[in-house]
Design an enzyme around this catalytic site. Structure first.
Site, PDB file in Angstrom:
ATOM      1  NE  ARG A  83      -3.621  -0.151   2.709  1.00  0.00           N
ATOM      2  CZ  ARG A  83      -4.187  -0.556   3.857  1.00  0.00           C
ATOM      3  NH1 ARG A  83      -3.890   0.036   5.002  1.00  0.00           N
ATOM      4  NH2 ARG A  83      -5.040  -1.559   3.861  1.00  0.00           N
ATOM      5  NE  ARG A 152      -2.263   2.110   9.523  1.00  0.00           N
ATOM      6  CZ  ARG A 152      -3.084   1.103   9.238  1.00  0.00           C
ATOM      7  NH1 ARG A 152      -3.853   1.144   8.166  1.00  0.00           N
ATOM      8  NH2 ARG A 152      -3.156   0.045  10.022  1.00  0.00           N
ATOM      9  CE  LYS A 220      -6.153  -0.387  11.300  1.00  0.00           C
ATOM     10  NZ  LYS A 220      -7.087  -1.084  10.378  1.00  0.00           N
ATOM     11  CE  LYS A 222      -7.484   3.601   9.041  1.00  0.00           C
ATOM     12  NZ  LYS A 222      -8.560   2.743   8.493  1.00  0.00           N
ATOM     13  CB  CYS A 440     -13.806  -3.766   1.662  1.00  0.00           C
ATOM     14  SG  CYS A 440     -14.440  -5.421   2.013  1.00  0.00           S
ATOM     15  CB  CYS A 446      -9.141  -9.385   2.749  1.00  0.00           C
ATOM     16  SG  CYS A 446      -9.281  -8.873   4.465  1.00  0.00           S
ATOM     17  CB  CYS A 485     -15.013  -9.091   7.857  1.00  0.00           C
ATOM     18  SG  CYS A 485     -13.754  -7.856   8.216  1.00  0.00           S
ATOM     19  CB  CYS A 489     -12.069  -1.852   4.660  1.00  0.00           C
ATOM     20  SG  CYS A 489     -11.082  -2.733   5.879  1.00  0.00           S
TER      21      CYS A 489
HETATM   22 FE1  SRM Z   1      -9.062  -1.786   6.252  1.00  0.00          FE
HETATM   23  C1  SRM Z   1      -7.701  -4.362   7.971  1.00  0.00           C
HETATM   24  C2  SRM Z   1      -8.237  -3.198   3.365  1.00  0.00           C
HETATM   25  C3  SRM Z   1      -9.709   1.142   4.698  1.00  0.00           C
HETATM   26  C4  SRM Z   1     -10.752  -0.700   9.019  1.00  0.00           C
HETATM   27  N1  SRM Z   1      -8.073  -3.464   5.754  1.00  0.00           N
HETATM   28  C5  SRM Z   1      -7.546  -4.391   6.623  1.00  0.00           C
HETATM   29  C6  SRM Z   1      -6.713  -5.435   5.869  1.00  0.00           C
HETATM   30  C7  SRM Z   1      -5.304  -4.962   5.852  1.00  0.00           C
HETATM   31  C8  SRM Z   1      -6.865  -6.884   6.370  1.00  0.00           C
HETATM   32  C9  SRM Z   1      -5.912  -7.387   7.393  1.00  0.00           C
HETATM   33  O1  SRM Z   1      -5.691  -6.729   8.426  1.00  0.00           O
HETATM   34  O2  SRM Z   1      -5.401  -8.495   7.185  1.00  0.00           O
HETATM   35  C10 SRM Z   1      -7.384  -5.325   4.471  1.00  0.00           C
HETATM   36  C11 SRM Z   1      -6.506  -5.737   3.280  1.00  0.00           C
HETATM   37  C12 SRM Z   1      -7.378  -6.327   2.189  1.00  0.00           C
HETATM   38  C13 SRM Z   1      -6.660  -6.567   0.926  1.00  0.00           C
HETATM   39  O3  SRM Z   1      -6.536  -7.759   0.530  1.00  0.00           O
HETATM   40  O4  SRM Z   1      -6.266  -5.636   0.260  1.00  0.00           O
HETATM   41  C14 SRM Z   1      -7.910  -3.904   4.494  1.00  0.00           C
HETATM   42  N2  SRM Z   1      -8.862  -1.121   4.395  1.00  0.00           N
HETATM   43  C15 SRM Z   1      -8.610  -1.890   3.308  1.00  0.00           C
HETATM   44  C16 SRM Z   1      -8.829  -1.126   2.017  1.00  0.00           C
HETATM   45  C17 SRM Z   1      -7.890  -1.515   0.897  1.00  0.00           C
HETATM   46  C18 SRM Z   1     -10.302  -1.299   1.599  1.00  0.00           C
HETATM   47  C19 SRM Z   1     -10.634  -0.850   0.196  1.00  0.00           C
HETATM   48  O5  SRM Z   1     -11.374  -1.609  -0.426  1.00  0.00           O
HETATM   49  O6  SRM Z   1     -10.239   0.211  -0.247  1.00  0.00           O
HETATM   50  C20 SRM Z   1      -8.660   0.312   2.549  1.00  0.00           C
HETATM   51  C21 SRM Z   1      -7.228   0.775   2.524  1.00  0.00           C
HETATM   52  C22 SRM Z   1      -7.102   2.139   3.106  1.00  0.00           C
HETATM   53  C23 SRM Z   1      -5.754   2.771   2.937  1.00  0.00           C
HETATM   54  O7  SRM Z   1      -5.406   3.065   1.813  1.00  0.00           O
HETATM   55  O8  SRM Z   1      -5.100   3.003   3.951  1.00  0.00           O
HETATM   56  C24 SRM Z   1      -9.104   0.142   3.994  1.00  0.00           C
HETATM   57  N3  SRM Z   1      -9.968  -0.038   6.784  1.00  0.00           N
HETATM   58  C25 SRM Z   1     -10.245   1.000   5.952  1.00  0.00           C
HETATM   59  C26 SRM Z   1     -11.204   1.878   6.549  1.00  0.00           C
HETATM   60  C27 SRM Z   1     -11.808   3.100   5.903  1.00  0.00           C
HETATM   61  C28 SRM Z   1     -11.054   4.369   6.221  1.00  0.00           C
HETATM   62  O9  SRM Z   1      -9.980   4.337   6.818  1.00  0.00           O
HETATM   63  O10 SRM Z   1     -11.555   5.421   5.866  1.00  0.00           O
HETATM   64  C29 SRM Z   1     -11.518   1.342   7.789  1.00  0.00           C
HETATM   65  C30 SRM Z   1     -12.581   1.888   8.766  1.00  0.00           C
HETATM   66  C31 SRM Z   1     -12.132   3.102   9.461  1.00  0.00           C
HETATM   67  C32 SRM Z   1     -11.388   2.764  10.711  1.00  0.00           C
HETATM   68  O11 SRM Z   1     -10.197   2.569  10.641  1.00  0.00           O
HETATM   69  O12 SRM Z   1     -12.032   2.646  11.758  1.00  0.00           O
HETATM   70  C33 SRM Z   1     -10.733   0.137   7.931  1.00  0.00           C
HETATM   71  N4  SRM Z   1      -9.165  -2.396   8.183  1.00  0.00           N
HETATM   72  C34 SRM Z   1      -9.976  -1.862   9.134  1.00  0.00           C
HETATM   73  C35 SRM Z   1      -9.899  -2.665  10.321  1.00  0.00           C
HETATM   74  C36 SRM Z   1     -10.680  -2.421  11.642  1.00  0.00           C
HETATM   75  C37 SRM Z   1      -9.981  -1.461  12.507  1.00  0.00           C
HETATM   76  C38 SRM Z   1     -10.661  -1.313  13.837  1.00  0.00           C
HETATM   77  O13 SRM Z   1     -10.538  -0.271  14.449  1.00  0.00           O
HETATM   78  O14 SRM Z   1     -11.289  -2.252  14.325  1.00  0.00           O
HETATM   79  C39 SRM Z   1      -9.005  -3.731  10.024  1.00  0.00           C
HETATM   80  C40 SRM Z   1      -8.581  -4.874  10.966  1.00  0.00           C
HETATM   81  C41 SRM Z   1      -7.633  -4.413  11.996  1.00  0.00           C
HETATM   82  O15 SRM Z   1      -7.069  -3.332  11.987  1.00  0.00           O
HETATM   83  O16 SRM Z   1      -7.444  -5.230  12.916  1.00  0.00           O
HETATM   84  C42 SRM Z   1      -8.583  -3.533   8.663  1.00  0.00           C
HETATM   85 FE1  SF4 Z   2     -10.983  -7.401   4.606  1.00  0.00          FE
HETATM   86 FE2  SF4 Z   2     -12.950  -6.953   6.299  1.00  0.00          FE
HETATM   87 FE3  SF4 Z   2     -11.509  -4.920   5.387  1.00  0.00          FE
HETATM   88 FE4  SF4 Z   2     -13.160  -6.123   3.770  1.00  0.00          FE
HETATM   89  S1  SF4 Z   2     -13.753  -5.004   5.636  1.00  0.00           S
HETATM   90  S2  SF4 Z   2     -11.026  -5.608   3.305  1.00  0.00           S
HETATM   91  S3  SF4 Z   2     -13.073  -8.218   4.450  1.00  0.00           S
HETATM   92  S4  SF4 Z   2     -10.760  -6.529   6.679  1.00  0.00           S
END
Ligand code: SRM
Ligand code: SF4
Length: 575
Positions: A83, A152, A220, A222, A440, A446, A485, A489
């Site tokens: 990323r 981030r 993290k 943001k 997502c 993922c 899930c 995201c």
């Molecule tokens: Fe996310 C984890 C993809 C934006 C909340 N996110 C992941 C992981 C890295 C899975 C992992 O931990 O093994 C995913 C990788 C999937 C893959 O195969 O590419 C993933 N997140 C993404 C992306 C690519 C979704 C997309 O379709 O665009 C976004 C990349 C953002 C970036 O460029 O930095 C992405 N993730 C978000 C957002 C939206 C935002 O930030 O505006 C959120 C919700 C906002 C927030 O952070 O509360 C988000 N991602 C999570 C979480 C839950 C965090 C939490 O507080 O509980 C995880 C899991 C974790 O951190 O344990 C996670």
């Molecule tokens: Fe993976 Fe869940 Fe984020 Fe979708 S919402 S990319 S399934 S961690």
């Protein structure tokens, strides 16, 4: 008390294991050199899988192939998701060509625009990581802190070339990102091959990581900046939000918001999405200091025992909004001013051609779920964008809704861009429903996915489009978002219709999010398959068509008519 003092006498056994790992990594070096050199496996060591995140990449394996490889007694097909850190999402055409080259050479031939305005690569094998990062570095791009317990990618309302205000806010996104960047040389030395400073990482934490210390953050962190009336960034969904106050064409300051976040865990009510609270106001010259102060309050007060309670939103719940604000003000040495009345009217992106303040044109291109790929008989988004980057001298800007903007096009050059968009079938007709939808990544990359998302939402939208057409709503937008899930995201808890994966083929259905990203939705039906989704939504969409008030959005309609209760605070999300 700061984190070094706080943890000095605490046994690591009391903390989450990642806390020891961060400290033992000696500023993110860990055993990454050894892991990269180990040719016996496509993976890195267990501890290093946590550390790679701080450097912007995740170890994954192809879940479609998991069972087959297990039967054949092969190790999973490991590769890395990489990323980029790209504050404000802007790249030059030359940088685009590098991004494209790298996708073809070192990844799976596609580029994925994320919901945080940057790119992800999928399928990068361990042996290609260094070459990949070095090529990005040559083009002045990096992946530092794109994942991990650090600040981030900083996002902002899209397109710095639209107006002076947009440029100023974009510049601030860069400043925040640069200021909150980890200072360790690990990335440069391990991946870019820069010379190691004598003796390796130094021990004095204030020297190596003045802001993070060797403990880094609990989780993290943001930051997002929005320019009203647009809320394309979903400003309330982030740990920190800044909402621009523009008066008579001048950037006067920002409302400051703290404590947003989306992630939760099914069946665990102590986890919930939360929208941030507006806690005050600051002038543009204080934005970086305010972001730093908020980050340090979270560094020192965030939960380091339980990662499910470690985000800033839970720290705000624990300290109270006023308590958190007072801590921030104590660090700043001044009080925040009272917040101003600022109005956000919608989220989503501006698509198609529009003109900027200086008369140049910008084209917002819809990219379904952010995936740039060449499809058989369909859009050729990779090749088309490569051709555009070769023919174009303006920037290309990503949005936080997984779309992109071809910016700074003169009247005379519009035809060239239009021809290329047509030639590569990049502007396929999409209904407002599809254009506003986000999914997502989920399967196959993922590791946390419970259900399909990116690969499934397009076909569900086909079916929902048919219902919208039949109800006479073909030209209306309803915000639909899906995630595989509950981590959130694609920010599904802000959607008017949100789908969150439970298990293969089954989703929780959420209703009632606000059209401007100002209200969370609520669970309407649990664990339902496609047939039930359509059965549930058809009568609601039909009713909406007939009973809505002029200009009323679907999310407001379902709340007004009592179909769903409004969620007024994150901690009441499950109520
Ligand atoms: Fe996310 C984890 C993809 C934006 C909340 N996110 C992941 C992981 C890295 C899975 C992992 O931990 O093994 C995913 C990788 C999937 C893959 O195969 O590419 C993933 N997140 C993404 C992306 C690519 C979704 C997309 O379709 O665009 C976004 C990349 C953002 C970036 O460029 O930095 C992405 N993730 C978000 C957002 C939206 C935002 O930030 O505006 C959120 C919700 C906002 C927030 O952070 O509360 C988000 N991602 C999570 C979480 C839950 C965090 C939490 O507080 O509980 C995880 C899991 C974790 O951190 O344990 C996670
Ligand atoms: Fe993976 Fe869940 Fe984020 Fe979708 S919402 S990319 S399934 S961690």
């Amino acid at each position: 008390m700061d984190i070094i003092a706080k943890l000095r006498d605490v046994s690591f056994d009391e903390l989450h294991p990642n806390e020891r790992l961060k400290v033992d990594s000696h500023y993110l070096y860990g055993t990454l050199e050894e892991s990269l050199a180990d040719r016996a496996t496509g993976a890195v060591s267990d501890a290093d899988t946590q550390l790679t995140k701080f450097h912007g990449f995740y170890q994954q394996d192809d879940r479609d192939l998991r069972d087959d490889r297990r039967h054949r007694k092969l190790e999973p097909l490991y590769s890395f998701m990489v990323r980029l850190r790209l504050p404000g999402g802007r790249v030059s055409p030359e940088q685009w060509l590098t991004l494209d080259d790298n996708a073809r050479r070192y990844a799976n031939g596609t580029l994925r625009i994320t919901t945080r305005q940057t790119f992800q690569y999928h399928g990068v094998f361990k042996e290609n990581l260094r070459r990949h990062l070095q090529a990005l570095d040559k083009a002045m791009m990096d992946t530092i802190a794109a994942c991990g317990d650090v600040n981030r990618n900083v996002i902002c309302t899209a397109n710095p070339h639209r107006s002076t205000i947009h440029r100023q806010v974009h510049d601030l996104a860069h400043e925040i990102s640069a200021h909150l960047l980890p200072r360790t040389r690990a990335y440069h030395e391990i991946f870019l091959g820069e010379e190691r400073v004598a003796g390796g990482p130094r021990e004095a934490e204030d020297e190596v990581e003045p802001l993070y210390t060797r403990h880094y953050l609990p989780r993290k962190f943001k930051v997002a900046l929005a320019i009203p009336p647009e809320n394309d960034v979903d400003v309330f969904a982030h740990d920190v939000g800044f909402i621009a106050d523009v008066q008579a064409g001048e950037l006067k300051g920002f409302n400051v918001c703290i404590g947003g976040g989306m992630g939760m865990t099914h069946g665990e009510p102590a986890t919930f999405p939360r929208l941030s609270d507006i806690v005050g106001y600051c002038t543009p010259d204080r934005v970086v200091a305010v972001a730093e102060a908020i980050m340090l309050v979270q560094r020192d007060n965030g939960n380091r025992h339980d990662r499910k309670q470690a985000r800033l939103k839970y720290t705000v719940e624990a300290l109270g909004v006023d308590g958190f604000r007072q801590e921030v003000e104590a660090r700043l040495g001044e009080a925040l001013s009272p917040a101003r009345e600022l109005t956000l009217t919608h989220n989503g992106d501006r698509l198609g051609w529009y003109q900027g303040e200086d008369g140049l044109w910008h084209y917002g291109l819809f990219v379904q779920n952010g995936r740039l790929a060449d499809s058989d008989g369909g859009p050729q988004l990779m090749t088309g964008m490569r051709e555009i980057a070769q023919a174009h001298d303006g920037d290309i800007v990503l949005t936080t809704n997984q779309n992109l903007i071809i910016t700074q096009v003169s009247e005379a050059r519009r035809e060239v861009i239009d021809d290329l968009l047509d030639r590569y079938r990049m502007t396929v007709e999409a209904t407002p429903l599809r254009r506003h939808a986000m999914a997502c990544v989920a399967f196959p990359t993922c590791g946390l996915a419970m259900a399909e998302s990116e690969r499934y939402l397009p076909s569900l939208i086909d079916r929902l489009d048919a219902i919208m057409r039949e109800a006479g709503l073909a030209d209306d937008a309803i915000i639909v978002r899906m995630t595989g899930c509950p981590n959130g995201c694609a920010r599904p808890y802000l959607a008017e219709i949100g789908f969150v994966g439970k298990t293969i083929g089954r989703y929780n259905l959420y209703l009632g999010g606000g059209f401007a990203g100002e209200r969370l939705n609520k669970l309407y039906r649990e664990n339902i398959d496609e047939a039930t989704i359509l059965e549930e939504l058809t009568p609601l969409i039909r009713r909406y068509a007939v009973e809505r008030e002029p200009g009323e959005a679907f999310g407001d309609f379902v709340v007004r008519t009592g179909i769903i209760a409004p969620t007024l605070a994150g901690r009441e999300f499950h109520a």
